[in-house]
Design an enzyme around this catalytic site. Structure first.
Site, PDB file in Angstrom:
ATOM      1  N   HIS A 161       0.912  -1.078   0.193  1.00 14.00           N
ATOM      2  CA  HIS A 161       0.051   0.037  -0.027  1.00 14.00           C
ATOM      3  C   HIS A 161       0.791   1.273   0.077  1.00 14.00           C
ATOM      4  CE1 HIS A 161      -2.898  -2.630   1.712  1.00 14.00           C
ATOM      5  NE2 HIS A 161      -3.862  -1.825   1.378  1.00 14.00           N
ATOM      6  N   ASN A 166       7.917  -4.030   3.794  1.00 12.49           N
ATOM      7  CA  ASN A 166       6.548  -3.968   3.929  1.00 12.49           C
ATOM      8  C   ASN A 166       5.857  -4.470   5.239  1.00 12.49           C
ATOM      9  OD1 ASN A 166       3.528  -3.211   3.018  1.00 12.49           O
ATOM     10  ND2 ASN A 166       3.467  -5.149   2.312  1.00 12.49           N
TER      11      ASN A 166
END
Length: 194
Positions: free
Chosen positions: A76, A108
């Site tokens: 994201h 991440n």
């Protein structure tokens, strides 16, 4: 109010963020968010509803199959954690147009997640922050891509955090590889470098 970071790409406005999408690389160029204390404190459950962006044409967007068995996370740019304040905001944060291929363990799901958590903490402390996030592709390094749609793998990621009330900012550039969370200060950068 502060304008958009650039004119290139397909600009899309979502409930919780705005972005410019690169139809060649199939990743965002930039993603802009305005975080408030209330949004940063919200606790709506994560939806995990990853899907292609319906506002982008097939062939110029990432598909779920592009990431499958690639070894990369769907990282994201506007975090799901920043969009826990509304069902639509949470859902839209899972559009693949808001993602870039990101090393999972060590980035991440490591230092990058820690940075996202810090930004929310700073928002709660300061009241409201403007956040800009996106991928970087070093021209000297051959472009690696994923899947049939050739989703580009960034060499680095940036995040700029701006406090409009205090007129203070901090920027980060992190390589797309496993990093140690304790090394976060090493990745502090300048907005000019980003």
């Amino acid at each position: 109010r502060l304008g958009v970071p650039g004119k290139k790409g397909t600009q899309l406005c979502r409930e919780g963020y705005a972005l410019a999408h690169d139809p060649v690389r199939k990743t965002p160029i930039w993603v802009a968010e305005f975080l408030t204390r209330a949004r940063a404190r919200a606790k709506l459950e994560r939806s995990e509803d990853f899907r292609p962006d319906p506002d982008l044409a097939v062939g110029s967007r990432a598909e779920l199959a592009d990431y499958k068995s690639s070894g990369y996370d769907r990282g994201h740019m506007a975090p799901a954690g920043d969009n826990r304040w509304g069902v639509e905001a949470m859902s839209e944060s899972f559009y693949l147009s808001n993602m870039s291929p990101q090393i999972g363990t060590g980035l991440n799901r490591g230092i990058w997640k820690d940075l996202e958590d810090r930004v929310r903490d700073w928002t709660i402390s300061r009241g409201a922050l403007q956040v800009y996030t996106g991928p970087i592709y070093q021209e000297k390094i051959p472009l690696r891509t994923l899947g049939k749609n050739r989703v580009a793998v960034p060499t680095h990621f940036y995040k700029i955090v701006f406090d409009p009330a205090a007129e203070e900012a901090i920027a980060f550039i992190m390589p797309n590889r496993k990093l140690l969370p304790v090394d976060m200060p090493k990745y502090i950068s300048t907005i000019r470098e980003v």
